[in-house]
Design a protein around this motif. Sequence first.
Motif, PDB file in Angstrom:
ATOM      1  N   ARG A   1       0.841  -1.194   0.000  1.00  0.00           N
ATOM      2  CA  ARG A   1       0.000   0.000   0.000  1.00  0.00           C
ATOM      3  C   ARG A   1       0.887   1.258   0.000  1.00  0.00           C
ATOM      4  O   ARG A   1       1.862   1.349   0.744  1.00  0.00           O
TER       5      ARG A   1
ATOM      6  N   ILE B   1      -6.355   2.956  -5.289  1.00  0.00           N
ATOM      7  CA  ILE B   1      -5.272   2.713  -6.251  1.00  0.00           C
ATOM      8  C   ILE B   1      -5.528   3.547  -7.498  1.00  0.00           C
ATOM      9  O   ILE B   1      -6.668   3.641  -7.967  1.00  0.00           O
TER      10      ILE B   1
ATOM     11  N   THR C   1      -1.535   4.462  -3.750  1.00  0.00           N
ATOM     12  CA  THR C   1      -0.845   3.381  -4.441  1.00  0.00           C
ATOM     13  C   THR C   1      -0.998   3.641  -5.937  1.00  0.00           C
ATOM     14  O   THR C   1      -2.114   3.800  -6.433  1.00  0.00           O
TER      15      THR C   1
END
Length: 257
Positions: free
Chosen positions: A32, A155, A187
Motif C-alpha cells: 500500500r 489505487i 498506491t
Amino acid sequence: MAYIHIENAGKTFLQNGQEFTALSDVNLDIERGEFICLLGPSGCGKSTLLNAIAGFDPVNKGSVSIDGNEVKNPSITNVTIFQNYGLLPWRTVLKNVELGLESKKVPKSERAEVAKKYLEMVKLSEFENSFPHQLSGGMQQRVAIARALAVEPEIIFMDEPFGALDAITRMKLQDDILDICKEEKKTIIFVTHDIEEAVYLADRIVVMTPNPGKVKGVITVPLHHFRDRTSGDFLLVRDKIFDLLNMKTEEYIEYTI
C-alpha cells in the motif's frame, strides 16, 4: 500478505484460432502506498498486467488479489488514467472533475467544492469554466488526474498517461504526479516504456520482457522523492535497467541499488 498479491498469473487469448500467451507466471507483491512502474518494450504485457490488476480483463491462470480479495471485476474504489484523457467535450473542466463524484452519489452541494480542491492541486483553478478543447494536452491530462483524485481512490492505475505529450510538458507532469503522490499517499501502478521516466517516478521498477510477457526483474530505486536526472545515482539505476533488459538469462533478478 501484500496489499496487491499476484501469484503465477497468466493471460492467454485466442488469436486467429490459436492460443496466444500475453502473460506467463507473473509473481509480484505491491505494498500500500507504493509507486510501481511496469517497464518494458511494446508487446511485453505491461498494459495486460495493468488491466488484470484493475479488473478490466482478469487473468485466466493464477490469481491477482487486492487486500485479500481476488480481482474479478473493476472496483469503484480504484481509478484508471489513460493516454487519451477521456474528458467529455461538452462539459466544463469543473463538471468533468465532478463526473466521478456524480457516480458516487455525492450531493450536488458538495461536488463543486471537492472538484475545486483537486483542480487547485493540479494548478488549474483558473480554468474551471473552460472546455477541454480550449486546453493543451498537458492541461487536459491534469484535468483527468484531478477527476481521478476527486473520488479518493485506493489505487490509481496509469497506462502511459504522458505518452502523447511533448518532453517539457511530460517532465512537468511527472513533477506534479510526485507532488500528488507525496501529499495523497496513493498506491500508483504506472505503465511506461520510458526508462528515465520510470527511474524518475518509481519506488520500484518491474522490468518486463515479451514473448510471453514475464517479469524479468524488479529494481528498488534508492533515490529521494524528487530526483536529479543528471546525478550519478540516477544514471546508475538507469544503466542497471539497460543491463537487465539486455541480459539473455531467463533467471529472475531483484536489485536493491
